[in-house]
Design a protein around this motif. Structure first.
Motif, PDB file in Angstrom:
ATOM      1  N   ALA A  32       2.313 101.502  11.224  1.00 25.07           N
ATOM      2  CA  ALA A  32       2.923 101.855  12.314  1.00 25.07           C
ATOM      3  C   ALA A  32       3.656 100.786  13.202  1.00 25.07           C
ATOM      4  O   ALA A  32       4.854 101.037  13.665  1.00 25.07           O
ATOM      5  N   ASP A  33       3.268  99.795  13.360  1.00 25.72           N
ATOM      6  CA  ASP A  33       3.875  98.588  14.202  1.00 25.72           C
ATOM      7  C   ASP A  33       4.930  97.931  13.305  1.00 25.72           C
ATOM      8  O   ASP A  33       5.746  97.490  14.189  1.00 25.72           O
ATOM      9  N   PHE A  34       4.795  97.924  11.919  1.00 25.33           N
ATOM     10  CA  PHE A  34       5.963  97.423  11.258  1.00 25.33           C
ATOM     11  C   PHE A  34       7.240  98.450  11.599  1.00 25.33           C
ATOM     12  O   PHE A  34       8.189  97.852  11.703  1.00 25.33           O
ATOM     13  N   ALA A  35       6.961  99.641  11.694  1.00 20.07           N
ATOM     14  CA  ALA A  35       7.962 100.630  11.690  1.00 20.07           C
ATOM     15  C   ALA A  35       8.624 100.261  13.253  1.00 20.07           C
ATOM     16  O   ALA A  35       9.842 100.201  13.476  1.00 20.07           O
ATOM     17  N   VAL A  36       7.800 100.108  14.245  1.00 21.92           N
ATOM     18  CA  VAL A  36       8.240  99.567  15.588  1.00 21.92           C
ATOM     19  C   VAL A  36       9.222  98.616  15.467  1.00 21.92           C
ATOM     20  O   VAL A  36      10.278  98.286  16.021  1.00 21.92           O
ATOM     21  N   ALA A  37       8.751  97.374  14.814  1.00 18.69           N
ATOM     22  CA  ALA A  37       9.613  96.397  14.891  1.00 18.69           C
ATOM     23  C   ALA A  37      10.776  96.509  14.166  1.00 18.69           C
ATOM     24  O   ALA A  37      11.872  95.723  14.485  1.00 18.69           O
ATOM     25  N   MET A  38      10.836  97.341  13.219  1.00 15.36           N
ATOM     26  CA  MET A  38      12.206  97.622  12.450  1.00 15.36           C
ATOM     27  C   MET A  38      13.012  98.391  13.165  1.00 15.36           C
ATOM     28  O   MET A  38      14.381  97.884  13.147  1.00 15.36           O
ATOM     29  N   LEU A  39      12.498  99.353  13.750  1.00 17.33           N
ATOM     30  CA  LEU A  39      13.332 100.142  14.591  1.00 17.33           C
ATOM     31  C   LEU A  39      13.897  99.283  15.850  1.00 17.33           C
ATOM     32  O   LEU A  39      15.001  99.483  16.296  1.00 17.33           O
ATOM     33  N   ASP A  40      13.019  98.397  16.443  1.00 15.45           N
ATOM     34  CA  ASP A  40      13.715  97.400  17.361  1.00 15.45           C
ATOM     35  C   ASP A  40      14.791  96.605  17.078  1.00 15.45           C
ATOM     36  O   ASP A  40      15.818  96.421  17.844  1.00 15.45           O
ATOM     37  N   GLU A  41      14.626  96.119  15.726  1.00 10.01           N
ATOM     38  CA  GLU A  41      15.525  95.433  15.044  1.00 10.01           C
ATOM     39  C   GLU A  41      16.989  95.996  14.969  1.00 10.01           C
ATOM     40  O   GLU A  41      18.102  95.661  15.077  1.00 10.01           O
ATOM     41  N   ILE A  42      16.736  97.591  14.295  1.00 10.77           N
ATOM     42  CA  ILE A  42      18.022  98.034  14.049  1.00 10.77           C
ATOM     43  C   ILE A  42      18.541  98.556  15.563  1.00 10.77           C
ATOM     44  O   ILE A  42      19.883  98.317  15.552  1.00 10.77           O
ATOM     45  N   PRO A  75      -3.543 101.584  13.795  1.00 15.70           N
ATOM     46  CA  PRO A  75      -2.795 102.503  15.010  1.00 15.70           C
ATOM     47  C   PRO A  75      -1.168 101.946  15.583  1.00 15.70           C
ATOM     48  O   PRO A  75      -1.152 100.660  14.825  1.00 15.70           O
ATOM     49  N   ARG A  76      -0.319 102.617  15.773  1.00 14.62           N
ATOM     50  CA  ARG A  76       0.589 102.080  16.591  1.00 14.62           C
ATOM     51  C   ARG A  76       0.331 101.613  17.942  1.00 14.62           C
ATOM     52  O   ARG A  76      -0.123 102.200  18.960  1.00 14.62           O
ATOM     53  N   THR A  77       0.317  99.819  18.066  1.00 16.21           N
ATOM     54  CA  THR A  77       0.446  99.437  19.456  1.00 16.21           C
ATOM     55  C   THR A  77       1.491  99.254  20.100  1.00 16.21           C
ATOM     56  O   THR A  77       1.207  98.903  21.477  1.00 16.21           O
ATOM     57  N   GLY A  78       2.778  98.963  19.232  1.00 17.59           N
ATOM     58  CA  GLY A  78       3.905  98.733  19.993  1.00 17.59           C
ATOM     59  C   GLY A  78       4.087  97.118  20.046  1.00 17.59           C
ATOM     60  O   GLY A  78       4.969  97.104  20.834  1.00 17.59           O
ATOM     61  N   HIS A  79       3.065  96.438  19.818  1.00 16.15           N
ATOM     62  CA  HIS A  79       2.992  95.024  20.132  1.00 16.15           C
ATOM     63  C   HIS A  79       3.045  94.193  18.831  1.00 16.15           C
ATOM     64  O   HIS A  79       2.191  94.664  17.852  1.00 16.15           O
ATOM     65  N   TYR A  80       4.074  93.076  18.767  1.00 14.99           N
ATOM     66  CA  TYR A  80       3.772  92.397  17.488  1.00 14.99           C
ATOM     67  C   TYR A  80       4.501  91.243  17.778  1.00 14.99           C
ATOM     68  O   TYR A  80       5.181  90.884  18.649  1.00 14.99           O
ATOM     69  N   MET A  81       4.563  90.237  16.949  1.00 13.84           N
ATOM     70  CA  MET A  81       5.163  88.779  16.911  1.00 13.84           C
ATOM     71  C   MET A  81       5.874  88.569  15.846  1.00 13.84           C
ATOM     72  O   MET A  81       5.566  89.299  14.634  1.00 13.84           O
ATOM     73  N   LYS A  82       6.991  87.990  15.983  1.00 10.89           N
ATOM     74  CA  LYS A  82       8.121  87.887  14.988  1.00 10.89           C
ATOM     75  C   LYS A  82       8.010  86.438  14.367  1.00 10.89           C
ATOM     76  O   LYS A  82       7.950  85.737  15.254  1.00 10.89           O
ATOM     77  N   GLY A  83       8.593  86.282  13.091  1.00 11.75           N
ATOM     78  CA  GLY A  83       8.725  84.950  12.536  1.00 11.75           C
ATOM     79  C   GLY A  83      10.073  85.044  11.803  1.00 11.75           C
ATOM     80  O   GLY A  83      10.469  86.206  11.748  1.00 11.75           O
ATOM     81  N   GLU A  84      10.045  83.879  11.076  1.00  8.33           N
ATOM     82  CA  GLU A  84      11.161  83.934  10.196  1.00  8.33           C
ATOM     83  C   GLU A  84      10.823  84.104   8.516  1.00  8.33           C
ATOM     84  O   GLU A  84      10.479  85.216   8.287  1.00  8.33           O
ATOM     85  N   GLU A  85      10.695  82.884   7.911  1.00  9.77           N
ATOM     86  CA  GLU A  85      10.031  82.941   6.540  1.00  9.77           C
ATOM     87  C   GLU A  85       8.767  82.667   6.250  1.00  9.77           C
ATOM     88  O   GLU A  85       8.256  82.560   5.170  1.00  9.77           O
ATOM     89  N   HIS A  86       7.821  82.198   7.395  1.00 12.72           N
ATOM     90  CA  HIS A  86       6.625  81.686   7.206  1.00 12.72           C
ATOM     91  C   HIS A  86       5.658  82.612   7.347  1.00 12.72           C
ATOM     92  O   HIS A  86       5.617  83.372   8.506  1.00 12.72           O
ATOM     93  N   MET A  87       4.380  82.849   6.868  1.00  9.06           N
ATOM     94  CA  MET A  87       3.456  83.542   7.087  1.00  9.06           C
ATOM     95  C   MET A  87       2.693  83.391   8.461  1.00  9.06           C
ATOM     96  O   MET A  87       2.603  82.325   8.734  1.00  9.06           O
ATOM     97  N   LEU A  88       2.766  84.403   9.063  1.00  4.32           N
ATOM     98  CA  LEU A  88       2.041  84.381  10.427  1.00  4.32           C
ATOM     99  C   LEU A  88       0.459  84.940  10.413  1.00  4.32           C
ATOM    100  O   LEU A  88       0.357  85.677   9.648  1.00  4.32           O
ATOM    101  N   VAL A  89      -0.167  84.376  11.493  1.00  3.41           N
ATOM    102  CA  VAL A  89      -1.361  85.003  11.725  1.00  3.41           C
ATOM    103  C   VAL A  89      -1.653  85.298  13.051  1.00  3.41           C
ATOM    104  O   VAL A  89      -1.182  84.695  14.039  1.00  3.41           O
TER     105      VAL A  89
END
Length: 215
Positions: free
Chosen positions: A184-194, A159-173
């Motif tokens: 869905a949340d990946f799309a939120v993150a990309m559009l936020d960045e745009i 689902p789309r929660t609208g919540h996520y955490m960001k990092g740079e080049e390291h895998m996050l958990v």
């Protein structure tokens, strides 16, 4: 701001298109076959990525590459990157590319990537290697770009929660110690960045909670 999404009928492309529409952004779908588009009443350009010209991209400020080659054609990630670099060179347009989790580092010293782990799925290896080469080609280019890398578990049904955490080049958990993000949340993150434009000519990754697994 005018946005074009290449591969807008694919899994990631469809989520990006819906998120852009939800935000009432000016978005156009670019795809090989307009009949495969699952979102109604959206502007579209029916054209193969490799047939796109500079003229086709003139109206747009942002181009998102959500192109996903078929198994056995992973090398097309590299070809697509070269083609888009040639089209966007000398312009102020910005390219956003969906990367691959195999490119993420798993150690602090940046000596090992996820794709180099023994348990990394062999069927994803060719795509990861091609996507890493794609990233290196962007780094050498003169265009404006951002490379967005999903977590290892990339869930098309989440689902789309609208919540996520960001990092740079390291895998996050997440709190469940899983590298997870829904499309869905990946799309939120990309559009936020745009909309915020915080990462220039670099990559970043995102992780979110798996609310389905937690429930």
């Amino acid at each position: 701001m005018k946005i074009a999404i290449i591969g807008a009928a694919g899994k990631a492309g469809t989520h990006l298109l819906r998120e852009a529409i939800l935000r009432k952004l000016d978005v156009t779908a670019i795809l090989k076959n307009a009949a495969t588009l699952s979102v109604e009443n959206v502007s579209n350009i029916e054209k193969n990525l490799f047939d796109l010209t500079k003229g086709d991209l003139v109206p747009f400020d942002i181009i998102i590459n959500a192109f996903a080659p078929l198994p056995g054609e992973e090398h097309l990630h590299i070809s697509a990157g070269h083609h888009l670099i040639s089209l966007l060179g000398g312009t102020s347009k910005k390219l956003f590319v969906i990367g691959c989790s195999g490119c993420l580092f798993v150690d602090e010293k940046k000596t090992k990537r996820l794709m180099e782990e023994e348990e990394y799925p062999k069927d994803l290896l060719a795509s990861s290697k091609a996507q890493l080469q794609n990233l290196r080609n962007f780094e050498k280019s003169s265009i404006h770009w951002t490379y967005v890398i999903p977590s290892a578990m990339f869930d098309s049904e989440g689902p789309r929660t609208g919540h996520y955490m960001k990092g740079e080049e390291h895998m996050l958990v997440n709190s469940q110690f899983n590298s997870y993000i829904s499309y869905a949340d990946f799309a939120v993150a990309m559009l936020d960045e745009i909309e915020k434009s915080e990462h220039h000519n670099t990559c970043f990754t995102v992780v979110s909670e798996n609310v389905t697994a937690a429930s």
